[in-house]
Design an enzyme around this catalytic site. Structure first.
Site, short mmCIF file in Angstrom:
data_model
loop_
_atom_site.label_atom_id
_atom_site.label_comp_id
_atom_site.label_asym_id
_atom_site.label_seq_id
_atom_site.Cartn_x
_atom_site.Cartn_y
_atom_site.Cartn_z
N GLY A 1 47.09 49.22 31.48
CA GLY A 1 46.93 47.75 31.54
C GLY A 1 45.47 47.40 31.38
O GLY A 1 44.98 46.41 31.94
N GLY B 1 43.90 43.94 30.73
CA GLY B 1 44.19 42.83 31.65
C GLY B 1 43.02 42.39 32.50
O GLY B 1 41.93 42.97 32.48
N ASP B 2 43.33 41.37 33.30
CA ASP B 2 42.33 40.69 34.13
C ASP B 2 41.73 41.62 35.19
O ASP B 2 40.51 41.72 35.34
CB ASP B 2 43.07 39.51 34.81
CG ASP B 2 42.19 38.70 35.70
OD1 ASP B 2 41.18 38.18 35.17
OD2 ASP B 2 42.47 38.59 36.90
N ARG C 1 49.13 47.89 25.46
CA ARG C 1 49.78 47.69 24.16
C ARG C 1 48.81 47.10 23.15
O ARG C 1 48.93 47.35 21.95
CB ARG C 1 50.97 46.74 24.32
CG ARG C 1 52.09 47.29 25.17
CD ARG C 1 53.11 46.22 25.45
NE ARG C 1 52.47 45.02 25.99
CZ ARG C 1 53.10 43.90 26.28
NH1 ARG C 1 54.40 43.81 26.07
NH2 ARG C 1 52.44 42.86 26.76
N LEU D 1 41.71 46.85 52.46
CA LEU D 1 41.39 48.03 53.27
C LEU D 1 40.09 48.69 52.80
O LEU D 1 39.50 49.49 53.51
CB LEU D 1 42.53 49.04 53.22
CG LEU D 1 43.81 48.62 53.95
CD1 LEU D 1 44.87 49.70 53.84
CD2 LEU D 1 43.53 48.31 55.41
N HIS E 1 47.43 42.01 52.94
CA HIS E 1 46.03 42.02 53.39
C HIS E 1 45.89 41.71 54.89
O HIS E 1 45.26 42.46 55.63
CB HIS E 1 45.20 41.02 52.59
CG HIS E 1 45.24 41.22 51.10
ND1 HIS E 1 45.40 42.45 50.53
CD2 HIS E 1 45.13 40.34 50.07
CE1 HIS E 1 45.38 42.33 49.20
NE2 HIS E 1 45.22 41.04 48.90
N1 LIG Z 1 44.10 39.99 38.68
C1 LIG Z 1 43.87 40.09 39.99
O1 LIG Z 1 42.91 39.54 40.54
C2 LIG Z 1 44.78 40.91 40.85
C3 LIG Z 1 45.85 41.59 40.30
N2 LIG Z 1 46.65 42.35 41.09
C4 LIG Z 1 47.77 43.11 40.54
O2 LIG Z 1 47.26 44.01 39.57
C5 LIG Z 1 48.14 44.14 38.48
C6 LIG Z 1 47.42 43.75 37.20
O3 LIG Z 1 46.95 42.45 37.33
P1 LIG Z 1 46.34 41.63 36.09
O4 LIG Z 1 45.32 42.44 35.39
O5 LIG Z 1 45.98 40.31 36.61
O6 LIG Z 1 47.62 41.50 35.18
P2 LIG Z 1 47.77 40.98 33.70
O7 LIG Z 1 48.80 39.92 33.68
O8 LIG Z 1 46.42 40.66 33.12
O9 LIG Z 1 48.40 42.24 32.98
C7 LIG Z 1 47.70 43.43 32.70
C8 LIG Z 1 48.11 43.93 31.33
O10 LIG Z 1 49.49 44.27 31.34
C9 LIG Z 1 50.08 43.94 30.09
N3 LIG Z 1 51.20 43.02 30.33
C10 LIG Z 1 51.14 41.79 30.87
N4 LIG Z 1 52.38 41.25 30.95
C11 LIG Z 1 53.23 42.17 30.46
C12 LIG Z 1 54.63 42.22 30.28
N5 LIG Z 1 55.41 41.21 30.65
N6 LIG Z 1 55.17 43.32 29.74
C13 LIG Z 1 54.40 44.35 29.38
N7 LIG Z 1 53.05 44.35 29.54
C14 LIG Z 1 52.47 43.30 30.06
C15 LIG Z 1 49.02 43.27 29.27
O11 LIG Z 1 48.45 44.25 28.39
P3 LIG Z 1 48.96 44.53 26.90
O12 LIG Z 1 49.63 43.29 26.41
O13 LIG Z 1 47.71 44.86 26.15
O14 LIG Z 1 49.88 45.67 27.04
C16 LIG Z 1 47.97 42.87 30.26
O15 LIG Z 1 46.67 42.86 29.71
C17 LIG Z 1 49.35 43.26 38.81
O16 LIG Z 1 50.30 44.05 39.44
C18 LIG Z 1 48.76 42.25 39.79
O17 LIG Z 1 49.74 41.75 40.64
C19 LIG Z 1 46.39 42.51 42.44
C20 LIG Z 1 45.34 41.85 43.03
C21 LIG Z 1 44.47 40.97 42.31
O1 LIG Z 2 45.27 40.27 46.23
C1 LIG Z 2 44.78 39.18 46.05
O2 LIG Z 2 43.53 38.97 46.48
C2 LIG Z 2 42.75 37.92 45.95
C3 LIG Z 2 41.59 37.74 46.90
O3 LIG Z 2 40.81 38.89 46.92
P1 LIG Z 2 39.27 38.80 47.31
O4 LIG Z 2 38.85 40.21 47.38
O5 LIG Z 2 38.60 38.02 46.21
O6 LIG Z 2 39.19 38.07 48.59
C4 LIG Z 2 43.55 36.64 45.80
O7 LIG Z 2 42.79 35.67 45.11
C5 LIG Z 2 44.80 36.94 45.01
O8 LIG Z 2 45.61 35.78 44.96
C6 LIG Z 2 45.58 38.05 45.61
O9 LIG Z 2 46.61 38.45 44.73
#
Ligand SMILES: NC(=O)C1=CN([C@@H]2O[C@H](COP(=O)(O)OP(=O)(O)OC[C@H]3O[C@@H](n4cnc5c(N)ncnc54)[C@H](OP(=O)(O)O)[C@@H]3O)[C@@H](O)[C@H]2O)C=CC1
Ligand SMILES: O=C1O[C@H](COP(=O)(O)O)[C@@H](O)[C@H](O)[C@H]1O
Length: 597
Positions: A117, A120-121, A151, A286, A346
């Site tokens: 992934g 992603g973000d 992907r 943690l 958390h």
């Molecule tokens: N962003 C955050 O601040 C936080 C995120 N998380 C968790 O971390 C994980 C990743 O988060 P985040 O990076 O925000 O997620 P994203 O939505 O940005 O997804 C990550 C990557 O997964 C692929 N993807 C997204 N949706 C789909 C789909 N429906 N089917 C297949 N591939 C998909 C995409 O890559 P590509 O299309 O190139 O394959 C995407 O760049 C999640 O489980 C999220 O809950 C937890 C805490 C904080």
């Molecule tokens: O897991 C998550 O945490 C963030 C907050 O994390 P922090 O380290 O910036 O305090 C929260 O914004 C997000 O909704 C949640 O999924």
């Protein structure tokens, strides 16, 4: 390991376009020596790197590597950064235009970290920067490879360009930042593939092998992807790209299910392919410095532990607030809501560390045993003890702050809570009757995460008359401010200097920025390093997870079944008024809403 058939994978593999640059062996004198100033744990981590440096000889021979099930790692290392992949019947072959002969000891080990992934973000915002920070701190093993997998079609150069935008030289300001980044980025590669495609993961395996050479290969997969594809990615990575002579570990991001049933199903599915000790369920809270410090505070200071019970503590407050909404993550958030997003993981993890009994030792299993015990002593939550809210839009001057439902990714009329407050109780000898109040919200007036411990009033206080009528105002309060501006302070009553007997309420303040010059590492740095080292203390064990869901599942079901309407609160406010009523029911005032530091 369960058997399964290969899935048909869409053709997608990127062909390299950028000019090749030479793969450089990692330098044996990388970084200056921080060891004298580092803790023994870091020193032991560094000791992991103390392996004989490899000797590489150049050769202009072209070569090819064939991948067969169970085949042993190759003895070549590519000089090309991007390797053209060719498919041949029954196996995959990887043609190398130029290779380096490697004369490496088979006792050497290497760690390959695959960020699944990678486009992603979270990967951009946290994972790659944390890996870079570890690199700058000399905490990564001498031989490591980082591979992005997703992907999206990207070349190695494009991945590096993407990563470089979020790297900062936070730690090693004295050194040449550009050079460090360059060294780091040269160890980063990309492979495009689907999450449910065994063949694509087999290609990844082959790429990793090329970088690993004949060394013992240890592999860490970080699943930074949406939860609905966790199991596919684990199935494919463990089947097609697991290490054959070292360890394989998988970091799984939350959410770990939506309730007890779905969480148990996810655990069961993951355990088809992995042992529990290969699964690293991450809760990044943690890894936060002050959460790590909780046990140190409790168990290494005589003054706190004797007070740590219902005898002296009136209530404990666990507070999380953000001064921004779900901007950009509404699609994910609406399916979960604030209770699942923050409280069930958390805040509950912090609570468990705060309230657990003294563990037998600092070993992961001893600590996790105590956490599970305390969680299992908690009463499941019911709606009576919960308040939920959702933010509405708010105008301030010319600025309009959007309502939760203004987010285009949020369904119209959504009832998902963006705020919740809850009163929890632990039915054991130490804590019976003490309310543990939790509060979490988005789009509130400030950003903070803290633990507030309010002590009981002093019985027969000689100074009652000097303290005024509101004894709550004069109660000792210990505050552990997790973020921002990390601090631990204790509110005490003190005599104002002078001839008259006048008291005030002041604080003994351990303000981290004033006390420590070292910057605080990001939580992901600590957790990634622990996962690389196999330290499980800060990761969630499956029985902990079950106990956590058992507390929250009844109320989550009740809210959804009854379609409970959340109380509105304006963006940027203190949250719903009902949160005050809930606290008042237990004779508590929220500490964050009183004046203080
Ligand atoms: N962003 C955050 O601040 C936080 C995120 N998380 C968790 O971390 C994980 C990743 O988060 P985040 O990076 O925000 O997620 P994203 O939505 O940005 O997804 C990550 C990557 O997964 C692929 N993807 C997204 N949706 C789909 C789909 N429906 N089917 C297949 N591939 C998909 C995409 O890559 P590509 O299309 O190139 O394959 C995407 O760049 C999640 O489980 C999220 O809950 C937890 C805490 C904080
Ligand atoms: O897991 C998550 O945490 C963030 C907050 O994390 P922090 O380290 O910036 O305090 C929260 O914004 C997000 O909704 C949640 O999924």
């Amino acid at each position: 390991m369960a058997a399964f058939s290969a899935t048909h994978c869409p053709s997608h593999v990127t062909t390299p376009s950028s000019p090749s640059s030479r793969h450089r062996p990692c330098s044996s004198d990388r970084g200056h020596d921080h060891r004298a100033t580092l803790s023994s744990s870091i020193a032991s981590r560094l000791a992991l790197r103390a392996q004989p440096s490899s000797r590489l000889r150049r050769s202009r021979r072209a070569n090819a590597v064939r991948l067969h099930e169970g085949s042993v790692a190759t003895t070549i290392i590519p000089v090309e950064n991007e390797l053209p992949l060719k498919k041949s019947k029954g196996s995959l072959s990887l043609t190398l235009p130029e290779v380096e002969d490697v004369n490496i000891s088979e006792n050497e080990s290497t760690v390959s970290i695959t960020v699944v992934g990678a486009s992603g973000d979270l990967a951009k915002k946290k994972i790659f920067p944390a890996l870079f920070a570890l690199f700058c701190e000399d905490c990564l093993p001498k031989h490591f490879t980082i591979c992005g997998y997703a992907r999206s079609k990207m070349t190695d150069a494009e991945l590096r360009n993407m990563i470089s935008k979020s790297l900062t030289c936070r730690i090693d300001k004295s050194e040449n930042c550009e050079e460090k980044m360059d060294q780091f980025l040269k160890r980063c590669f990309y492979h495009s593939g689907h999450y449910d495609c065994l063949e694509n993961f087999a290609e990844l395996d082959m790429k990793l092998k090329l970088h690993e050479g004949r060394r013992i290969s240890n592999r860490l997969f970080y699943l930074s992807i949406p939860p609905n594809i966790f199991v596919d990615a684990v199935r494919c990575s463990s089947s097609s790209a697991a290490s054959r002579n070292g360890w394989t570990r998988v970091i799984v991001e939350k959410p770990f299910g939506r309730d007890s049933e779905s969480s148990a199903a996810l655990t069961k599915a993951l355990k088809q392919y992995l042992d529990e000790n290969q699964i690293f369920r991450i809760d990044h809270y943690l890894g936060k410095e002050l959460v790590e410090n909780l046990s140190v505070l409790r168990f290494s200071n005589l003054i706190f532990e004797p007070l740590w019970s219902r005898q002296y503590i009136r209530n404990v407050q666990l507070i999380f607030s953000e001064d921004f909404g779900t901007e950009g993550r509404g699609g994910y958030f609406d399916n979960y809501g604030i209770i699942r997003d923050i409280m069930q993981n958390h805040l509950l993890q912090i609570l468990a560390l705060f309230a657990m009994e003294t563990p037998v030792s600092l070993y992961a299993e001893d600590i996790r045993n105590e956490k599970v015990k305390v969680l299992r002593c908690m009463k499941p939550l019911h709606l009576d003890d919960v308040v939920i809210g959702q933010y509405t839009s708010h105008n301030e001057g010319s600025t309009t702050y959007p309502a939760y439902t203004d987010d285009k990714t949020v369904p119209k009329g959504s009832l998902t809570p963006t705020f919740a407050a809850a009163a929890l109780f632990i039915n054991n000898a130490r804590w019976e009757g003490v309310p543990f109040l939790m509060k979490a919200g988005k789009a509130l007036q400030d950003r903070r995460a803290e633990i507030r411990v309010q002590f009981r009033h002093v019985p027969g206080n000689l100074y009652n008359q000097k303290l005024g009528t509101d004894l709550d105002q004069a109660t000792n309060e210990l505050v552990i401010r997790v973020q921002p501006d990390e601090a631990i302070y204790l509110m005490i009553n003190n005599k104002v200097p002078g001839l008259e007997m006048k008291l005030d309420h002041s604080n003994l303040n351990l303000h981290y920025a004033a006390r420590y010059s070292k910057e605080i590492p990001d939580a992901y740095e600590r957790l990634l390093l622990d996962a690389i080292e196999g330290e499980r203390r800060l990761f969630i064990r499956s029985d902990e997870l079950d106990a956590a869901w058992a507390i929250f599942t009844p109320v989550l079901k009740e809210i959804e079944e009854k379609k409970t309407v959340p109380e509105s609160y304006p963006y940027g406010s203190q949250g719903p008024v009902a949160a005050h009523r809930l606290a008042a029911r237990y004779d508590v005032t929220w500490g964050d809403l009183c004046t203080g530091p």
